[in-house]
Design a protein around this motif. Structure first.
Motif, PDB file in Angstrom:
ATOM      1  N   THR A   2       0.841  -1.189   0.000  1.00  0.00           N
ATOM      2  CA  THR A   2       0.000   0.000   0.000  1.00  0.00           C
ATOM      3  C   THR A   2       0.879   1.243   0.000  1.00  0.00           C
ATOM      4  O   THR A   2       1.798   1.354   0.798  1.00  0.00           O
ATOM      5  CB  THR A   2      -0.903   0.026   1.245  1.00  0.00           C
ATOM      6  OG1 THR A   2      -1.652  -1.183   1.273  1.00  0.00           O
ATOM      7  CG2 THR A   2      -1.841   1.200   1.198  1.00  0.00           C
ATOM      8  N   THR A   3       0.563   2.170  -0.884  1.00  0.00           N
ATOM      9  CA  THR A   3       1.290   3.429  -0.937  1.00  0.00           C
ATOM     10  C   THR A   3       0.646   4.403   0.029  1.00  0.00           C
ATOM     11  O   THR A   3      -0.573   4.589   0.018  1.00  0.00           O
ATOM     12  CB  THR A   3       1.249   4.018  -2.363  1.00  0.00           C
ATOM     13  OG1 THR A   3       1.777   3.059  -3.264  1.00  0.00           O
ATOM     14  CG2 THR A   3       2.055   5.291  -2.443  1.00  0.00           C
ATOM     15  N   ARG A   4       1.470   5.004   0.862  1.00  0.00           N
ATOM     16  CA  ARG A   4       0.951   5.958   1.843  1.00  0.00           C
ATOM     17  C   ARG A   4       0.606   7.268   1.152  1.00  0.00           C
ATOM     18  O   ARG A   4       1.357   7.748   0.304  1.00  0.00           O
ATOM     19  CB  ARG A   4       2.004   6.187   2.921  1.00  0.00           C
ATOM     20  CG  ARG A   4       1.493   7.065   4.040  1.00  0.00           C
ATOM     21  CD  ARG A   4       2.486   7.142   5.164  1.00  0.00           C
ATOM     22  NE  ARG A   4       2.003   8.111   6.127  1.00  0.00           N
ATOM     23  CZ  ARG A   4       2.304   8.093   7.392  1.00  0.00           C
ATOM     24  NH1 ARG A   4       3.098   7.179   7.864  1.00  0.00           N
ATOM     25  NH2 ARG A   4       1.832   8.993   8.209  1.00  0.00           N
ATOM     26  N   LEU A   5      -0.519   7.844   1.535  1.00  0.00           N
ATOM     27  CA  LEU A   5      -0.930   9.127   0.991  1.00  0.00           C
ATOM     28  C   LEU A   5       0.023  10.223   1.452  1.00  0.00           C
ATOM     29  O   LEU A   5       0.651  10.110   2.506  1.00  0.00           O
ATOM     30  CB  LEU A   5      -2.351   9.467   1.452  1.00  0.00           C
ATOM     31  CG  LEU A   5      -3.462   8.513   1.020  1.00  0.00           C
ATOM     32  CD1 LEU A   5      -4.772   8.918   1.685  1.00  0.00           C
ATOM     33  CD2 LEU A   5      -3.611   8.488  -0.482  1.00  0.00           C
ATOM     34  N   SER A   6       0.073  11.297   0.690  1.00  0.00           N
ATOM     35  CA  SER A   6       0.914  12.435   1.080  1.00  0.00           C
ATOM     36  C   SER A   6       0.326  13.092   2.327  1.00  0.00           C
ATOM     37  O   SER A   6      -0.847  12.874   2.674  1.00  0.00           O
ATOM     38  CB  SER A   6       0.979  13.458  -0.052  1.00  0.00           C
ATOM     39  OG  SER A   6      -0.261  14.132  -0.168  1.00  0.00           O
TER      40      SER A   6
END
Length: 106
Positions: A2-6
């Motif tokens: 999962t890519t972490r949100l900015s």
């Protein structure tokens, strides 16, 4: 993976930075250290009720608490490990609706 949100996507935008600066100015010392009889500079502003639970309180001053990094990190680690925060409000009731105290009350 999962890519972490900015930070901005998670709600920490210019409006948040302005509120954070206000809170640190008004509360330069860690509230938790003060309760323990210590004096420690606040470097972090924490949402009392996490913004993932109540996004509408993201910019509410009353939902912010200044604290030192040690207290912030310890509380967050505890919450991740247990699945709930054991913090209490001013009247002594658990702040987190996921706290076991509330399980038998539904």
């Amino acid at each position: 993976m999962t890519t972490r949100l900015s930070a901005a996507q998670r709600g920490y935008d210019g409006n948040w930075r302005k509120l954070r600066k206000q809170v640190l100015t008004e509360e330069p010392l860690c509230k938790r250290c003060e309760r323990e009889g210590r004096v420690t500079e606040s470097t972090i502003v924490d949402h009392v009720i996490p913004i993932d639970q109540r996004p509408d309180l993201r910019l509410e001053r009353s939902n912010c608490e200044s604290m030192c990094k040690a207290h912030h990190d310890a509380e967050k680690q505890e919450e991740e490990r247990r699945g709930y925060s054991s913090g209490v409000d001013a009247s002594g009731w658990p702040r987190d609706p996921r706290h076991p105290f509330y399980r038998d009350r539904e």
